[in-house]
Design a protein around this motif. Structure first.
Motif, PDB file in Angstrom:
ATOM      1  N   ALA A 256       0.850  -1.188   0.000  1.00  0.00           N
ATOM      2  CA  ALA A 256       0.000   0.000   0.000  1.00  0.00           C
ATOM      3  C   ALA A 256       0.884   1.237   0.000  1.00  0.00           C
ATOM      4  O   ALA A 256       2.092   1.173   0.294  1.00  0.00           O
ATOM      5  CB  ALA A 256      -0.929  -0.006   1.211  1.00  0.00           C
ATOM      6  N   GLU A 257       0.287   2.368  -0.346  1.00  0.00           N
ATOM      7  CA  GLU A 257       0.970   3.657  -0.321  1.00  0.00           C
ATOM      8  C   GLU A 257       0.448   4.483   0.844  1.00  0.00           C
ATOM      9  O   GLU A 257      -0.760   4.673   0.980  1.00  0.00           O
ATOM     10  CB  GLU A 257       0.748   4.420  -1.626  1.00  0.00           C
ATOM     11  N   ARG A 258       1.366   4.953   1.678  1.00  0.00           N
ATOM     12  CA  ARG A 258       0.984   5.843   2.778  1.00  0.00           C
ATOM     13  C   ARG A 258       1.504   7.242   2.478  1.00  0.00           C
ATOM     14  O   ARG A 258       2.646   7.416   2.057  1.00  0.00           O
ATOM     15  CB  ARG A 258       1.555   5.358   4.116  1.00  0.00           C
ATOM     16  N   GLN A 259       0.665   8.231   2.757  1.00  0.00           N
ATOM     17  CA  GLN A 259       1.055   9.628   2.606  1.00  0.00           C
ATOM     18  C   GLN A 259       1.506  10.122   3.981  1.00  0.00           C
ATOM     19  O   GLN A 259       0.686  10.275   4.889  1.00  0.00           O
ATOM     20  CB  GLN A 259      -0.123  10.463   2.094  1.00  0.00           C
ATOM     21  N   VAL A 260       2.800  10.349   4.156  1.00  0.00           N
ATOM     22  CA  VAL A 260       3.381  10.629   5.478  1.00  0.00           C
ATOM     23  C   VAL A 260       4.056  11.996   5.474  1.00  0.00           C
ATOM     24  O   VAL A 260       4.786  12.341   4.526  1.00  0.00           O
ATOM     25  CB  VAL A 260       4.409   9.543   5.875  1.00  0.00           C
ATOM     26  N   ILE A 261       3.796  12.750   6.521  1.00  0.00           N
ATOM     27  CA  ILE A 261       4.502  14.014   6.748  1.00  0.00           C
ATOM     28  C   ILE A 261       5.249  13.895   8.067  1.00  0.00           C
ATOM     29  O   ILE A 261       4.654  13.595   9.103  1.00  0.00           O
ATOM     30  CB  ILE A 261       3.531  15.209   6.801  1.00  0.00           C
TER      31      ILE A 261
END
Length: 560
Positions: A256-261
């Motif tokens: 999966a792709e996680r959008q992380v800041i």
């Protein structure tokens, strides 16, 4: 010390018995260590009583355990001592009579076991069942060969503990089991943050936990922005921050792709170089924005991670996680803590990260990844849990009780800033201080060094005994490394040192202030102090009076 004649049936290594399948020594003798029976190892009495009633069955060496290979640097005796928790053995086996029969075969067995680092194992439960079964609790008798003395000495130990001791000694690493929430991180979803702030609504915002309330109020808008569009705009973050797309593997095995800041917090002024932790925004379920979270990572963790990777000649870090949080949450938190997988490779997450259980925690279940071992009634040497709560662990476990982590501000550290209107509207982005984890690192650095030094001494004594022609129970006089007592002593010494250091800094503050005002002349002042400290007339013992030392420094600085 009572000696009993018995039949010893051997099925271990046919090639040393001239290709025979097995040999029986009818004149073998077993001796029990009375001291160990009464004081150190009550299992010996259980076995002796059972043996007296049924010794016509003899002893069947049903299996063996190998300690050979490049990773096994210690002697079998040291492994067995540490696994059993007893420096002294419980039993001794030898052939009886002045001219015992089949002596050459017995010698061959002892030599084979010694040179090959092979330990014969006797499972009394298989031989006798009750009444030994209840008291043995899965323990077996492990025999260490002493070829020069023509005998075997035996220690009772649990196979799982043997396995654990092998791994700790071979990796030269203690086993560290970390809790996550309030120990290394504090995580909030939008819902949990609102609930927390509602509970803290009546608290004053200028002291105590109210500082955490103000801190969370500062970051809540950031979490709201992240939930809506995976971006954040805030002055703390340098304006607009876009997420980094990170490919992850979920616990189900799907990618999966996680959008992380992520943002590493910085301080100002004299605290600029101190670790103030990190903040990360992530989605536990990448396709479900309601699982968006802000994670506050405890200051000091980076130093702990470096120590776990490289400390005290470590070969491989033995790090585990035990948390009551759900699996996907636990895996994502650890992924952010250990980005490169230096401490727990991604392939080991399923085995080394224990999560989601409502039962009490135990070191055995966390280390072996087996909840069936939750009630294993054995102490694992060289294993320690790090948790803000002790009550969630099985009684008797070794737990480093760290102060619970709450991201907040410290009035003393920011007292000047608190007076400004800017702070009221926009508090400093700090998530606490690193003192708790820094102290843990210092303590474990000393504790590990002490443990391996004691193991080295134990190994030296074992080698000397192996070369003796006669070995008696009384020759085993070694004490074993005891991690709890080592840590307690180290914690006390570290705490006293920090208190003393604080007093020194307080007493020297006026002198340091004078030094700061010197500007360009500061280098010359420091050189003068260095010369003074290294001079023959300077006795460090006399410097316990730090106020007097401060006066000396101030007097030296006046002349510059």
């Amino acid at each position: 010390m009572k000696e009993l004649n018995f039949n010893l049936l051997l099925k271990l290594a046919p090639r040393v018995f001239r290709d025979q399948e097995s040999l029986t020594f009818s004149d073998a003798i077993i001796s029990f260590n009375d001291c160990a029976t009464e004081k150190e190892n009550p299992l010996a009495k259980c076995v002796r009583d059972a043996f007296e009633g049924t010794r016509q069955k003899g002893l069947n060496i049903s299996s063996s355990d190998a300690f050979q290979g490049k990773d096994f640097e210690n002697s079998c005796m040291v492994y067995l001592q540490l696994s059993s928790g007893c420096a002294k053995p419980s039993v001794m086996i030898r052939l009886g009579g002045m001219f015992p029969r089949d002596n050459s075969n017995f010698k061959s067995l002892a030599n084979f076991c010694s040179t090959g680092k092979t330990v014969p194992v006797i499972d009394f439960e298989d031989s006798w069942g009750e009444p030994c079964r209840a008291q043995l609790g899965g323990k077996r008798l492990y025999l260490c060969a002493f070829p020069n003395a023509d005998c075997f000495y035996g220690w009772f130990a649990h196979p799982r503990v043997i396995e654990h001791v092998k791994e700790t000694l071979n990796n030269r690493s203690l086993a560290y089991v970390f809790d996550l929430d309030q120990t290394l991180v504090q995580g909030h979803t939008h819902q949990s943050m609102c609930k927390y702030l509602e509970e803290k609504k009546e608290e004053k915002s200028s002291e105590g936990m109210g500082l955490c309330k103000r801190y969370l109020e500062t970051w809540r808008p950031c979490l709201d922005q992240y939930r809506k569009g995976f971006w954040i705009r805030h002055s703390f973050l340098g304006g607009l921050r876009q997420p980094e797309t990170q490919m992850v593997q979920m616990s189900t095995g799907r990618n999966a792709e996680r959008q992380v800041i992520e943002h590493k917090l910085q301080n100002v002024g004299s605290d600029r170089d101190k670790d103030r932790g990190r903040i990360a925004f992530t989605c536990i379920e990448p396709c479900d924005r309601s699982t968006a979270m802000v994670l506050f990572i405890r200051p000091g963790w980076d130093r702990v991670a470096r120590f776990l990777q490289r400390g005290n000649g470590r070969k491989n870090a033995m790090v585990y996680v035990s948390t009551k949080g759900q699996k996907e949450y636990a895996w994502e938190v650890w992924r952010l803590l250990d980005k490169k997988g230096d401490l727990i490779p991604r392939s080991d997450f399923g085995r080394k990260i224990e999560s989601g259980s409502s039962q009490r925690k135990s070191l055995a279940s966390a280390i072996f990844g087996d909840r069936n071992l939750l009630n294993l009634n054995e102490r694992l040497p060289f294993a320690i849990a790090i948790d803000d709560r002790v009550d969630v662990w099985k009684a008797g476990e070794e737990v480093y009780n760290i102060r619970d982590y709450t991201p907040h501000f410290h009035l003393k550290m920011h007292k000047d800033v608190l007076k400004t209107p800017a702070y009221v509207n926009d508090p400093l982005p700090s998530s606490g201080d690193s003192r708790a984890l820094d102290q843990f690192t210092r303590i474990m650095e000393v504790a590990e060094s002490t443990v391996w030094s004691q193991v080295k001494d134990l190994e030296g004594r074992a080698k000397r005994l192996m070369n003796e022609n006669m070995v008696a129970f009384s020759d085993f006089r070694d004490s074993l490394p005891h991690l709890p007592s080592i840590m307690k002593k180290t914690y006390k010494e570290d705490t006293e040192f920090q208190e003393k250091l604080g007093k020194i800094m307080s007493d020297l503050k006026p002198a340091l202030s004078s030094l700061k005002r010197l500007g360009p002349k500061k280098t010359a002042a420091l050189e003068r102090i260095k010369v003074f400290l290294s001079s023959k007339g300077c006795h460090l013992g006399a410097m316990e009076d730090t106020k007097a030392l401060a006066e000396v420094f101030e007097g030296m600085l006046k002349g510059i």
